[in-house]
Design a protein around this motif. Sequence first.
Motif, PDB file in Angstrom:
ATOM      1  N   LYS A 104       0.851  -1.179   0.000  1.00 23.48           N
ATOM      2  CA  LYS A 104       0.000   0.000   0.000  1.00 23.48           C
ATOM      3  C   LYS A 104       0.896   1.240   0.000  1.00 23.48           C
ATOM      4  O   LYS A 104       1.739   1.404   0.883  1.00 23.48           O
ATOM      5  CB  LYS A 104      -0.892  -0.007   1.238  1.00 23.48           C
ATOM      6  CG  LYS A 104      -2.040   0.931   1.182  1.00 23.48           C
ATOM      7  CD  LYS A 104      -2.989   0.667   2.338  1.00 23.48           C
ATOM      8  CE  LYS A 104      -4.225   1.503   2.179  1.00 23.48           C
ATOM      9  NZ  LYS A 104      -5.173   1.243   3.243  1.00 23.48           N
ATOM     10  N   ALA A 105       0.730   2.075  -1.008  1.00 27.61           N
ATOM     11  CA  ALA A 105       1.559   3.276  -1.125  1.00 27.61           C
ATOM     12  C   ALA A 105       1.245   4.251   0.006  1.00 27.61           C
ATOM     13  O   ALA A 105       0.093   4.388   0.424  1.00 27.61           O
ATOM     14  CB  ALA A 105       1.323   3.947  -2.474  1.00 27.61           C
ATOM     15  N   ALA A 106       2.263   4.923   0.493  1.00 27.73           N
ATOM     16  CA  ALA A 106       2.084   5.861   1.599  1.00 27.73           C
ATOM     17  C   ALA A 106       1.236   7.069   1.190  1.00 27.73           C
ATOM     18  O   ALA A 106       0.512   7.634   2.011  1.00 27.73           O
ATOM     19  CB  ALA A 106       3.447   6.338   2.088  1.00 27.73           C
TER      20      ALA A 106
END
Length: 119
Positions: A104-106
């Motif tokens: 999950k991208a920040a």
Amino acid sequence: MEIFFSKEVQAGLDAARRDSLRKASRLRIDVNGVIYPVLRMWKTGFAVEAEDAPKLRGLVDLYDGANHLFQCLIVASEEEAGEMRYEFKRATAVAYAAALDFEKAADAPVGLISDGRAG
């Protein structure tokens, strides 16, 4: 300097110590629906009152009040001073969300905004 007490006095002191530990601790284990209060816990195990708990072995759930902390695989270790000690073979922290199978991208958006028109 060591101090020796009579067996009766030592038994009374041990019982008072176990009572204070039982009242102070919110920890408990659940073994197939049977609840045992945990007197104390350390990094590699925990202790319960010897007269309450049989020599447990296998999978147990460890709770702090109503919070499920760990699912543990345990083995009975030793009995000393009215306590039955157990060692963890495995203690897995309980997760309340499913594990993600992707990164999950920040900076990923939290949600999408739509203007109501179909594309």
